[in-house]
Design a protein around this motif. Structure first.
Motif, PDB file in Angstrom:
ATOM      1  N   THR A  37      -1.773   5.902  -0.372  1.00  0.00           N
ATOM      2  CA  THR A  37      -1.475   4.488  -0.558  1.00  0.00           C
ATOM      3  C   THR A  37      -0.194   4.348  -1.381  1.00  0.00           C
ATOM      4  OG1 THR A  37      -2.792   4.462  -2.571  1.00  0.00           O
ATOM      5  CG2 THR A  37      -3.918   3.842  -0.523  1.00  0.00           C
ATOM      6  N   ASN A 145       1.032  -3.614  -4.463  1.00  0.00           N
ATOM      7  CA  ASN A 145       0.364  -3.137  -3.269  1.00  0.00           C
ATOM      8  C   ASN A 145       0.772  -4.062  -2.138  1.00  0.00           C
ATOM      9  OD1 ASN A 145      -1.414  -2.536  -1.111  1.00  0.00           O
ATOM     10  ND2 ASN A 145      -2.763  -1.516  -2.533  1.00  0.00           N
ATOM     11  N   SER A 211      -2.777  -1.659   3.582  1.00  0.00           N
ATOM     12  CA  SER A 211      -2.762  -0.221   3.264  1.00  0.00           C
ATOM     13  C   SER A 211      -4.087   0.231   2.667  1.00  0.00           C
ATOM     14  CB  SER A 211      -1.604   0.128   2.321  1.00  0.00           C
ATOM     15  OG  SER A 211      -1.743  -0.545   1.087  1.00  0.00           O
ATOM     16  N   ASN A 212      -4.697  -0.584   1.806  1.00  0.00           N
ATOM     17  CA  ASN A 212      -6.008  -0.227   1.252  1.00  0.00           C
ATOM     18  C   ASN A 212      -7.086  -0.279   2.324  1.00  0.00           C
ATOM     19  OD1 ASN A 212      -4.969   0.145  -1.285  1.00  0.00           O
ATOM     20  ND2 ASN A 212      -6.189  -1.435  -2.271  1.00  0.00           N
ATOM     21  N   THR A 215      -6.468   2.949   4.656  1.00  0.00           N
ATOM     22  CA  THR A 215      -6.726   4.268   4.078  1.00  0.00           C
ATOM     23  C   THR A 215      -8.197   4.458   3.715  1.00  0.00           C
ATOM     24  OG1 THR A 215      -6.072   3.471   1.881  1.00  0.00           O
ATOM     25  CG2 THR A 215      -4.383   4.587   3.203  1.00  0.00           C
ATOM     26  N   SER A 277       0.321   0.376   8.211  1.00  0.00           N
ATOM     27  CA  SER A 277      -1.149   0.357   8.238  1.00  0.00           C
ATOM     28  C   SER A 277      -1.664  -0.743   9.154  1.00  0.00           C
ATOM     29  CB  SER A 277      -1.699   0.156   6.824  1.00  0.00           C
ATOM     30  OG  SER A 277      -1.397   1.263   6.001  1.00  0.00           O
TER      31      SER A 277
END
Length: 328
Positions: A37, A145, A211-212, A215, A277
């Protein structure tokens, strides 16, 4: 014999001193997300630069994916000195008693990343970090983020679509109020437990930057997601204040340089990671992503704007007004 014994003692002392001097300073850097990340990569870049700039006198041990501590445990561990460095999400400082940071959780407070930068790179950001020092914490930097999407197993096009859904949030009274404003049921859950919670139906949905979500493979257990960009998820890189102030000036300067460059890197890749992502999740076909129309977006804003007024007594109207002014 006495002379030989004395020389032996001196030699032993010198060897011990040399060995002690050769021992590097260890910084334990703990975080709760995956290494791939933006935060994970930023932590690894800081490790690389810190060890390079200190000539190996500092070793940074990075512990990702809640290997050492979960969300609720890590701040206490830092304050106790069990770890030296963290990068918790900004929402974590509310439960710690520094509620001003929850201004970042307010829905639709930032129209763009440019607005965000005016806060994190400006006086408001500096003033907020300074509020951590009475807690034994030194704030070093803000890491992005990104802006969040909403996900669930049913479409989320209008506020009415949230009615009765159990939505996972991190511990934040603002996020709790946000979900309640949508007539959803907020559920506080550690980040490391979210995938299983979604998989088993303990919660129906959640909010995360792409992205979180990717992943942690949340797209595998969520049928729908909306690119709402309603809220921001960012981190503050922090250190134990006593530890930081105990460093010699040269080492601290070297680490500050490493942090400055790691911050630039982490923030540069955050948008790229989120874009990639999002594309990967769309390509998987497991989650259907929806873009709000202008009318729908305005409906969300209208529904959620009262959260700003509702949370003013908690966050502080002065802090909210400072952000409003900074992003004008």
């Amino acid at each position: 014999m006495k002379k030989i014994f004395t020389l032996t003692l001196v030699a032993s002392a010198l060897m011990a001193t040399s060995a002690w001097a050769a021992d590097p300073l260890v910084i334990k850097f703990s975080h709760v997300v995956a290494p791939d990340t933006p935060k994970g990569k930023g932590a690894d870049r800081f490790k690389q630069l810190a060890e390079e700039y200190t000539g190996g006198n500092v070793v940074v041990e990075v512990y990702p994916n809640s290997q050492l501590y979960k969300d609720k445990e890590e701040l206490e561990a830092l304050q106790l000195g069990a770890v030296q460095m963290l990068a918790p999400s900004l929402a974590k400082f509310g439960p710690l008693g520094v509620r001003e940071f929850e201004v970042f959780d307010l829905p639709f407070i930032f129209e763009s990343k440019d607005d965000l930068r005016k806060v994190t790179n400006g006086q408001v950001g500096k003033d907020l970090l300074a509020k951590l020092e009475p807690k034994g914490i030194k704030g070093l930097a803000y890491w992005d983020n990104g802006f969040k999407v909403m996900s669930a197993n049913s479409p989320l096009h209008t506020p009415d679509d949230f009615l009765g859904l159990k939505m996972r949030i991190q511990s934040s009274k603002v996020l709790e109020a946000q979900m309640q404003a949508l007539d959803a049921v907020p559920q506080v859950m550690a980040f490391s437990e979210v995938y299983q919670g979604l998989q088993t139906g303990v919660v129906d949905g959640t909010e995360n930057p792409p992205s979180n979500m990717y992943t942690q493979k949340m797209h595998e257990v969520q049928k729908h997601a909306t690119n709402s960009n309603h809220g921001y998820l960012g981190y503050a890189v922090i250190v134990n204040k006593k530890f930081w102030e105990g460093l010699d000036e040269e080492t601290r300067t070297q680490l500050e340089r490493a942090m400055e460059e790691a911050t630039e890197y982490a923030n540069e890749i955050a948008q790229q990671e989120n874009d990639e992502s999002l594309a990967a999740m769309k390509a998987s076909g497991k989650t259907t992503f929806y873009d709000l129309t202008d009318e729908e977006r305005q409906e969300w804003i209208t529904q959620l704007r009262p959260v700003h007024e509702q949370m003013a007594s908690r966050i502080g109207q002065e802090t909210i007004d400072a952000v409003y002014k900074a992003v004008e």
